[in-house]
Design a protein around this motif. Structure first.
Motif, PDB file in Angstrom:
ATOM      1  N   ASP A  71      28.189  48.585 -14.652  1.00 25.55           N
ATOM      2  CA  ASP A  71      28.687  48.978 -13.333  1.00 25.55           C
ATOM      3  C   ASP A  71      27.582  49.021 -12.276  1.00 25.55           C
ATOM      4  N   LEU A  72      26.318  48.974 -12.716  1.00 24.42           N
ATOM      5  CA  LEU A  72      25.207  48.988 -11.764  1.00 24.42           C
ATOM      6  C   LEU A  72      25.032  47.639 -11.065  1.00 24.42           C
ATOM      7  N   ASN A  73      25.696  46.598 -11.590  1.00 24.95           N
ATOM      8  CA  ASN A  73      25.609  45.282 -10.968  1.00 24.95           C
ATOM      9  C   ASN A  73      26.060  45.361  -9.511  1.00 24.95           C
ATOM     10  N   GLY A  74      25.194  44.930  -8.605  1.00 26.29           N
ATOM     11  CA  GLY A  74      25.532  44.965  -7.197  1.00 26.29           C
ATOM     12  C   GLY A  74      25.340  46.313  -6.546  1.00 26.29           C
ATOM     13  N   ARG A  75      24.951  47.311  -7.351  1.00 23.34           N
ATOM     14  CA  ARG A  75      24.702  48.646  -6.800  1.00 23.34           C
ATOM     15  C   ARG A  75      23.204  48.963  -6.840  1.00 23.34           C
ATOM     16  N   TRP A  76      22.635  48.877  -8.035  1.00 26.26           N
ATOM     17  CA  TRP A  76      21.196  49.151  -8.148  1.00 26.26           C
ATOM     18  C   TRP A  76      20.388  47.985  -7.569  1.00 26.26           C
ATOM     19  N   ALA A  77      20.835  46.780  -7.888  1.00 27.28           N
ATOM     20  CA  ALA A  77      20.163  45.579  -7.396  1.00 27.28           C
ATOM     21  C   ALA A  77      21.200  44.664  -6.754  1.00 27.28           C
ATOM     22  N   VAL A  78      20.854  44.060  -5.634  1.00 26.74           N
ATOM     23  CA  VAL A  78      21.779  43.192  -4.898  1.00 26.74           C
ATOM     24  C   VAL A  78      21.247  41.763  -4.934  1.00 26.74           C
ATOM     25  N   PRO A  79      22.097  40.732  -5.267  1.00 23.37           N
ATOM     26  CA  PRO A  79      23.501  40.889  -5.651  1.00 23.37           C
ATOM     27  C   PRO A  79      23.683  41.487  -7.041  1.00 23.37           C
ATOM     28  N   GLY A  80      22.655  41.403  -7.868  1.00 23.25           N
ATOM     29  CA  GLY A  80      22.688  42.133  -9.129  1.00 23.25           C
ATOM     30  C   GLY A  80      23.570  41.565 -10.208  1.00 23.25           C
ATOM     31  N   THR A  81      23.955  40.319 -10.126  1.00 19.20           N
ATOM     32  CA  THR A  81      24.801  39.725 -11.165  1.00 19.20           C
ATOM     33  C   THR A  81      24.087  39.756 -12.516  1.00 19.20           C
ATOM     34  N   GLY A  82      24.708  40.385 -13.494  1.00 21.11           N
ATOM     35  CA  GLY A  82      24.132  40.455 -14.830  1.00 21.11           C
ATOM     36  C   GLY A  82      23.000  41.453 -14.975  1.00 21.11           C
ATOM     37  N   TYR A  83      22.789  42.300 -13.961  1.00 24.77           N
ATOM     38  CA  TYR A  83      21.662  43.236 -13.983  1.00 24.77           C
ATOM     39  C   TYR A  83      21.764  44.201 -15.171  1.00 24.77           C
TER      40      TYR A  83
END
Length: 412
Positions: free
Chosen positions: A323-335
């Motif tokens: 759920d941190l994808n796109g929240r912690w890191a942008v765009p954060g795909t697969g983070y």
């Protein structure tokens, strides 16, 4: 996470009955066994409601709300007309019933008959949109309360199993396993941020030394000291710091002297992010930022809030790493997936040594509580702790029955 267990009914309120047994007495057996099972998972269990006392609805629900618990499990046994049977769990109409469903799944594995997981809305016009059962209704939303109906004690087949110590052990173990899975395990293919670590600190240290021989491996211990305070998985939190700092090399805009292990506030060369005076403060700020995403409660009592970006997070918006994808890191795909994948790599590449494993204390025998209470009451004269699984001799049975006879005569 604190869990409070309620042994349903008590005192002047016996509950249901079946084959000469009162529900309150059967509930107490299950509640006590469940407490032991949960404690064996290292859970914080409040046992203050495990007794034969009567509490008014208001008193009971107030005690639950004031306990500091997040989850309440109210132990009960059903009765209908002798024909119904099976295990049930009731949850609030305001929840999805995730913990209830996991408990039912674990119980199904025991081959005990299961009926359903359900919620029930109040039928009173004055309580429209509220729960039917007062213990659930009047503790929500401070505490998520579920009612576990272990079986129908007025059904002969159920009663035979419900009063069998082997099945009592199986059923309470299943409930505890369901709760453990709810708190610590992955759900719907995603990995929870909160819970227990899979990796041992020495595995992470070995991985860190292999990639960055000059790194301070003591940082790992700091993560394992602080993360459990917030119920955050220490191994994944540290692996996130590895991901953010390139194995503590700090090759990006964040520098080692910032003690910023998660890149908090760093957006580019002109904004290198937050600074922390000590390694411990930096680690705790990282843990607090994860806690902001994963939970909605305030930070634990007595802790200093180091994360200056804590209040910028929508609380509880990302309970899993994915759920941190796109929240912690942008765009954060697969983070989040990359951090979870790191955990798997370390687990496979650096297997745990036998010397790293903690000594596991022996679990409490299911019958020890009854044994100790009988001794305290003077009804059991000798200590039988070491022989609880052995058949009782006729002499022991005769003495116990005779002591009961004398106690009954004294009461008269």
């Amino acid at each position: 996470m604190r869990i409070i267990i309620d042994s349903g009914h008590g005192g002047k309120d016996p509950g249901a009955s079946g084959f000469g047994m009162q529900e309150k007495d059967l509930n107490l057996i299950y509640a006590r066994l469940l407490a032991v099972k949960l404690e064996n998972y290292n859970m914080d269990v409040d046992t203050s409601l495990l007794n034969d006392n009567y509490y008014s609805p208001e008193e009971l629900t107030n005690r639950i709300k004031k306990s500091g618990a997040t989850l309440c499990i109210s132990c009960h046994n059903n009765a209908f007309n002798g024909t119904a049977r099976g295990f049930e769990v009731i949850h609030s109409i305001h929840t999805e019933g995730t913990v209830a469903k996991l408990i039912l799944e674990e119980t199904r594995k025991t081959d005990f008959p299961v009926r359903r997981v359900f919620s029930r809305a109040s039928t009173s016009p004055s309580r429209a949109g509220e729960d039917y059962y007062y213990i659930i209704r009047d503790t929500y939303p401070e505490v998520e309360t579920i009612i576990v109906e272990f079986g129908f004690m007025d059904n002969r087949e159920d009663f035979k199993l419900l009063t069998n110590p082997v099945w009592q052990d199986k059923l309470t173990a299943a409930v505890a396993a369901g709760v453990n899975k709810y708190i610590y395990s992955d759900i719907n293919g995603k990995t929870k941020i909160q819970g227990n670590s899979i990796l041992h600190p020495n595995q992470l240290k070995a991985a860190l030394r292999a990639v960055n021989g000059g790194a301070n491996t003591g940082v790992v211990d700091i993560y394992y000291d602080i993360a459990p305070i917030y119920e955050i998985k220490a191994d994944l939190a540290f692996l996130q710091s590895i991901h953010e700092t390139n194995w503590l090399r700090f090759t990006g805009v964040v520098k080692p002297e910032q003690n910023n292990f998660a890149g908090l506030g760093a957006t580019g060369p002109n904004n290198t992010g937050l600074w922390f005076s000590t390694v411990e403060a930096g680690v705790e700020a990282h843990i607090q930022h994860l806690y902001a995403y994963a939970a909605t409660a305030s930070i634990p009592v007595g802790r200093t809030l180091y994360d200056k970006r804590f209040h910028l997070v929508q609380r509880g918006s990302a309970p899993t790493w994915e759920d941190l994808n796109g929240r912690w890191a942008v765009p954060g795909t697969g983070y989040g997936e990359r951090i979870v994948e790191l955990q798997k790599i370390v687990l496979e590449k650096y297997p745990i040594e036998v010397s790293d494993l903690p000594e596991i204390p022996p679990s409490t025998h299911w019958a020890k509580i009854c044994h100790d209470e009988l001794r305290d009451a003077g009804l059991l004269l000798n200590d039988h702790t070491d022989t609880l699984d052995q058949p009782a001799t006729k002499g022991v049975v005769f003495c116990l029955v005779n002591n009961l006879r004398k106690e009954l005569m004294n009461d008269e």
